[in-house]
Design a protein around this motif. Structure first.
Motif, PDB file in Angstrom:
ATOM      1  N   VAL A  22      -8.677  15.912 -35.936  1.00 33.45           N
ATOM      2  CA  VAL A  22     -10.215  15.993 -35.463  1.00 33.45           C
ATOM      3  C   VAL A  22     -10.705  16.458 -36.510  1.00 33.45           C
ATOM      4  CG1 VAL A  22     -11.444  17.157 -33.758  1.00 33.45           C
ATOM      5  CG2 VAL A  22      -9.045  16.563 -33.153  1.00 33.45           C
ATOM      6  N   SER A  23     -12.184  15.865 -36.565  1.00 34.65           N
ATOM      7  CA  SER A  23     -12.906  16.137 -37.548  1.00 34.65           C
ATOM      8  C   SER A  23     -13.426  17.713 -37.384  1.00 34.65           C
ATOM      9  CB  SER A  23     -14.194  15.346 -37.579  1.00 34.65           C
ATOM     10  OG  SER A  23     -15.068  15.690 -36.389  1.00 34.65           O
ATOM     11  N   PRO A  24     -13.741  18.426 -38.721  1.00 38.59           N
ATOM     12  CA  PRO A  24     -13.998  19.777 -38.471  1.00 38.59           C
ATOM     13  C   PRO A  24     -15.376  20.027 -37.603  1.00 38.59           C
ATOM     14  CG  PRO A  24     -13.669  19.261 -41.015  1.00 38.59           C
ATOM     15  CD  PRO A  24     -13.588  18.118 -40.038  1.00 38.59           C
ATOM     16  N   ASP A  25     -16.168  18.957 -37.480  1.00 38.23           N
ATOM     17  CA  ASP A  25     -17.519  19.159 -36.609  1.00 38.23           C
ATOM     18  C   ASP A  25     -17.433  18.590 -35.186  1.00 38.23           C
ATOM     19  OD1 ASP A  25     -17.404  16.524 -37.250  1.00 38.23           O
ATOM     20  OD2 ASP A  25     -19.355  16.404 -38.459  1.00 38.23           O
ATOM     21  N   ASN A  26     -16.159  18.459 -34.675  1.00 42.15           N
ATOM     22  CA  ASN A  26     -15.932  17.914 -33.442  1.00 42.15           C
ATOM     23  C   ASN A  26     -16.560  16.714 -32.959  1.00 42.15           C
ATOM     24  OD1 ASN A  26     -14.167  20.010 -32.984  1.00 42.15           O
ATOM     25  ND2 ASN A  26     -15.600  21.244 -32.059  1.00 42.15           N
ATOM     26  N   THR A  27     -17.023  15.820 -34.240  1.00 42.37           N
ATOM     27  CA  THR A  27     -17.755  14.726 -33.596  1.00 42.37           C
ATOM     28  C   THR A  27     -16.777  13.364 -33.611  1.00 42.37           C
ATOM     29  OG1 THR A  27     -18.411  14.165 -36.122  1.00 42.37           O
ATOM     30  CG2 THR A  27     -19.785  15.596 -34.970  1.00 42.37           C
ATOM     31  N   SER A  28     -15.582  13.263 -34.030  1.00 48.11           N
ATOM     32  CA  SER A  28     -14.726  12.263 -34.121  1.00 48.11           C
ATOM     33  C   SER A  28     -13.351  12.770 -34.484  1.00 48.11           C
ATOM     34  CB  SER A  28     -15.089  11.511 -35.207  1.00 48.11           C
ATOM     35  OG  SER A  28     -14.868  12.006 -36.614  1.00 48.11           O
ATOM     36  N   PHE A  29     -12.406  11.845 -34.416  1.00 47.63           N
ATOM     37  CA  PHE A  29     -10.808  12.253 -34.691  1.00 47.63           C
ATOM     38  C   PHE A  29     -10.297  10.908 -35.335  1.00 47.63           C
ATOM     39  CE2 PHE A  29     -10.531  10.427 -30.429  1.00 47.63           C
ATOM     40  CZ  PHE A  29      -9.544   9.518 -30.568  1.00 47.63           C
ATOM     41  N   THR A  30      -9.393  10.882 -36.425  1.00 45.40           N
ATOM     42  CA  THR A  30      -8.953   9.774 -36.771  1.00 45.40           C
ATOM     43  C   THR A  30      -7.566   9.563 -36.584  1.00 45.40           C
ATOM     44  OG1 THR A  30      -8.288  11.305 -38.867  1.00 45.40           O
ATOM     45  CG2 THR A  30     -10.486  10.282 -38.593  1.00 45.40           C
ATOM     46  N   VAL A  31      -7.154   8.414 -36.827  1.00 46.47           N
ATOM     47  CA  VAL A  31      -5.834   8.132 -36.507  1.00 46.47           C
ATOM     48  C   VAL A  31      -5.298   7.481 -37.878  1.00 46.47           C
ATOM     49  CG1 VAL A  31      -3.879   6.739 -35.254  1.00 46.47           C
ATOM     50  CG2 VAL A  31      -5.893   7.843 -34.071  1.00 46.47           C
TER      51      VAL A  31
ATOM     52  N   ARG B  21      -9.998  -0.025 -40.302  1.00 43.53           N
ATOM     53  CA  ARG B  21     -10.122  -0.049 -41.588  1.00 43.53           C
ATOM     54  C   ARG B  21      -8.636  -0.859 -42.026  1.00 43.53           C
ATOM     55  NH1 ARG B  21     -12.960   4.775 -41.487  1.00 43.53           N
ATOM     56  NH2 ARG B  21     -15.243   4.490 -41.881  1.00 43.53           N
ATOM     57  N   GLY B  22      -8.748  -1.685 -43.078  1.00 44.60           N
ATOM     58  CA  GLY B  22      -7.303  -2.121 -43.571  1.00 44.60           C
ATOM     59  C   GLY B  22      -7.467  -2.967 -44.893  1.00 44.60           C
ATOM     60  N   PHE B  23      -6.680  -3.523 -45.264  1.00 48.64           N
ATOM     61  CA  PHE B  23      -6.593  -4.435 -46.265  1.00 48.64           C
ATOM     62  C   PHE B  23      -5.874  -5.885 -45.843  1.00 48.64           C
ATOM     63  CE2 PHE B  23      -5.041  -6.949 -49.946  1.00 48.64           C
ATOM     64  CZ  PHE B  23      -6.191  -6.653 -50.753  1.00 48.64           C
ATOM     65  N   ALA B  24      -6.497  -6.962 -46.355  1.00 49.70           N
ATOM     66  CA  ALA B  24      -6.105  -8.190 -45.651  1.00 49.70           C
ATOM     67  C   ALA B  24      -5.844  -9.160 -47.049  1.00 49.70           C
ATOM     68  CB  ALA B  24      -6.915  -8.989 -44.616  1.00 49.70           C
ATOM     69  N   HIS B  25      -4.883 -10.154 -46.833  1.00 49.22           N
ATOM     70  CA  HIS B  25      -4.593 -11.095 -47.693  1.00 49.22           C
ATOM     71  C   HIS B  25      -4.364 -12.461 -47.021  1.00 49.22           C
ATOM     72  CE1 HIS B  25      -3.530 -13.413 -51.400  1.00 49.22           C
ATOM     73  NE2 HIS B  25      -2.549 -14.008 -50.722  1.00 49.22           N
TER      74      HIS B  25
ATOM     75  N   THR C 117       2.509 -16.251 -48.693  1.00 48.99           N
ATOM     76  CA  THR C 117       2.359 -15.179 -47.684  1.00 48.99           C
ATOM     77  C   THR C 117       1.034 -14.784 -47.407  1.00 48.99           C
ATOM     78  OG1 THR C 117       4.570 -14.358 -48.241  1.00 48.99           O
ATOM     79  CG2 THR C 117       3.014 -12.692 -47.003  1.00 48.99           C
ATOM     80  N   SER C 118       0.881 -14.384 -46.084  1.00 53.92           N
ATOM     81  CA  SER C 118      -0.530 -13.793 -45.728  1.00 53.92           C
ATOM     82  C   SER C 118      -0.124 -12.693 -44.942  1.00 53.92           C
ATOM     83  CB  SER C 118      -1.406 -15.029 -44.900  1.00 53.92           C
ATOM     84  OG  SER C 118      -1.715 -15.957 -45.604  1.00 53.92           O
ATOM     85  N   PHE C 119      -1.244 -11.628 -44.900  1.00 52.83           N
ATOM     86  CA  PHE C 119      -0.907 -10.427 -44.041  1.00 52.83           C
ATOM     87  C   PHE C 119      -2.167  -9.753 -43.796  1.00 52.83           C
ATOM     88  CE2 PHE C 119      -0.666  -9.227 -48.601  1.00 52.83           C
ATOM     89  CZ  PHE C 119      -1.364  -7.699 -48.687  1.00 52.83           C
ATOM     90  N   MET C 120      -2.229  -8.745 -42.905  1.00 48.18           N
ATOM     91  CA  MET C 120      -3.265  -7.814 -42.552  1.00 48.18           C
ATOM     92  C   MET C 120      -2.496  -6.693 -42.275  1.00 48.18           C
ATOM     93  SD  MET C 120      -6.014  -9.647 -40.336  1.00 48.18           S
ATOM     94  CE  MET C 120      -7.056  -8.168 -40.287  1.00 48.18           C
ATOM     95  N   SER C 121      -3.244  -5.652 -42.799  1.00 52.30           N
ATOM     96  CA  SER C 121      -2.779  -4.196 -42.769  1.00 52.30           C
ATOM     97  C   SER C 121      -3.866  -3.354 -41.989  1.00 52.30           C
ATOM     98  CB  SER C 121      -2.049  -3.631 -43.942  1.00 52.30           C
ATOM     99  OG  SER C 121      -3.123  -3.194 -44.769  1.00 52.30           O
ATOM    100  N   MET C 122      -3.393  -2.300 -41.283  1.00 53.21           N
ATOM    101  CA  MET C 122      -4.197  -1.340 -40.752  1.00 53.21           C
ATOM    102  C   MET C 122      -3.948   0.004 -41.523  1.00 53.21           C
ATOM    103  SD  MET C 122      -5.666  -0.308 -36.977  1.00 53.21           S
ATOM    104  CE  MET C 122      -5.681  -1.920 -36.607  1.00 53.21           C
ATOM    105  N   ASP C 123      -3.536  -0.217 -42.784  1.00 53.55           N
ATOM    106  CA  ASP C 123      -3.556   0.950 -43.857  1.00 53.55           C
ATOM    107  C   ASP C 123      -3.813   0.419 -45.111  1.00 53.55           C
ATOM    108  OD1 ASP C 123      -1.318  -0.832 -44.377  1.00 53.55           O
ATOM    109  OD2 ASP C 123       0.237   0.772 -43.852  1.00 53.55           O
ATOM    110  N   SER C 124      -3.522   1.159 -46.073  1.00 55.08           N
ATOM    111  CA  SER C 124      -3.708   0.501 -47.416  1.00 55.08           C
ATOM    112  C   SER C 124      -2.747   0.948 -48.628  1.00 55.08           C
ATOM    113  CB  SER C 124      -5.293   0.919 -48.071  1.00 55.08           C
ATOM    114  OG  SER C 124      -5.169   2.511 -48.341  1.00 55.08           O
TER     115      SER C 124
ATOM    116  N   THR D 225      -8.520   5.092 -38.904  1.00 54.46           N
ATOM    117  CA  THR D 225      -9.159   4.763 -37.733  1.00 54.46           C
ATOM    118  C   THR D 225      -9.894   5.758 -37.300  1.00 54.46           C
ATOM    119  OG1 THR D 225      -7.449   2.688 -37.612  1.00 54.46           O
ATOM    120  CG2 THR D 225      -8.973   3.475 -35.764  1.00 54.46           C
ATOM    121  N   THR D 226     -11.364   5.397 -37.094  1.00 47.53           N
ATOM    122  CA  THR D 226     -12.172   6.823 -36.752  1.00 47.53           C
ATOM    123  C   THR D 226     -13.020   6.555 -35.418  1.00 47.53           C
ATOM    124  OG1 THR D 226     -12.689   7.211 -38.875  1.00 47.53           O
ATOM    125  CG2 THR D 226     -13.899   8.491 -37.448  1.00 47.53           C
ATOM    126  N   TYR D 227     -12.398   7.449 -34.448  1.00 50.38           N
ATOM    127  CA  TYR D 227     -13.254   7.338 -33.008  1.00 50.38           C
ATOM    128  C   TYR D 227     -14.162   8.280 -33.010  1.00 50.38           C
ATOM    129  CZ  TYR D 227      -9.117   4.279 -32.221  1.00 50.38           C
ATOM    130  OH  TYR D 227      -8.289   3.351 -32.330  1.00 50.38           O
TER     131      TYR D 227
END
Length: 212
Positions: free
Chosen positions: A53-62, A106-110, A186-193, A200-202
């Motif tokens: 959870v963000s310090p200012d309580n505006t969001s959380f990240t995964v 967010r992530g990386f794609a090739h 090879t082609s790929f997509m990731s949700m990391d880097s 990922t931020t909500y």
């Protein structure tokens, strides 16, 4: 920091917020914690997803460390699709409730020329039918960071009912299709880097509950 792709196409299922809440208010100052009730999916094996959870309580990240869909030589036949289902217990101060105003993926794609990718996401409160559903396609050639922001209009945000404990569910998915691309590539997509600094931020939208 990240390259936003203009080719993103966004679709959303309209959501309606329940009545009886006060006007928008700043985030509560009390402590907010998030516990993971269950985590399932090929995109988030045990121990590869973390929440903060963000310090200012505006969001959380995964944060994910093993979320990658791919096609090509040596790829498992099922690797073209990866998904993750999170069931979260969000503990918030009394007198408040929340919805999700937007989410940043967010992530990386090739993607080789002729290949395509797809990012999908949905979220909802347990036992409620109101669900935000979003999807964004990608096309090769592409080899870069990607970023998608799913936003919901303020008047359409779904809030957790005041005084009820309802877990928050997040479902995400990545798909890659070789299409007409060179089958030897090879082609790929990731949700990391590669450096692991992708989250990922909500973003929370807060409401004050009516006093008894």
């Amino acid at each position: 920091m990240f390259a936003a792709l203009s080719a993103a196409a966004l679709t959303a299922l309209t959501m309606f917020s329940p009545v009886g809440y006060h006007d928008d208010v700043p985030p509560p100052t009390g402590k907010i914690t998030i516990d993971v009730a269950t985590v399932n999916g090929s995109g988030c094996p045990a121990g590869t997803a973390a929440i903060a959870v963000s310090p200012d309580n505006t969001s959380f990240t995964v944060s994910y460390s093993d979320y990658l869909a791919k096609v090509g030589p040596g790829a498992d036949p099922t690797a073209f699709r990866k998904n993750c289902q999170l069931n979260l217990i969000v503990n918030i101060p009394q007198g408040f409730t929340y919805g999700i105003a937007s989410a940043d993926y967010r992530g990386f794609a090739h993607l080789e020329p002729g290949a395509t990718g797809l990012e999908k996401a949905s979220y909802y409160f347990q036992g409620m039918s109101e669900t935000g559903r979003f999807q964004t396609p990608f096309s090769g050639p592409l080899s870069d960071n990607w970023q998608v922001t799913d936003s919901t209009e303020i008047g359409a945000i779904v809030y957790k009912p005041c005084g009820e404990q309802r877990n928050f569910n997040i479902n995400t998915e990545l798909r890659v299709d070789a299409g007409t691309s060179d089958p030897s590539k090879t082609s790929f997509m990731s949700m990391d880097s590669t450096d692991g600094n992708i989250d990922t931020t909500y973003h929370f939208q807060w409401k004050e509950c009516p006093k008894p």
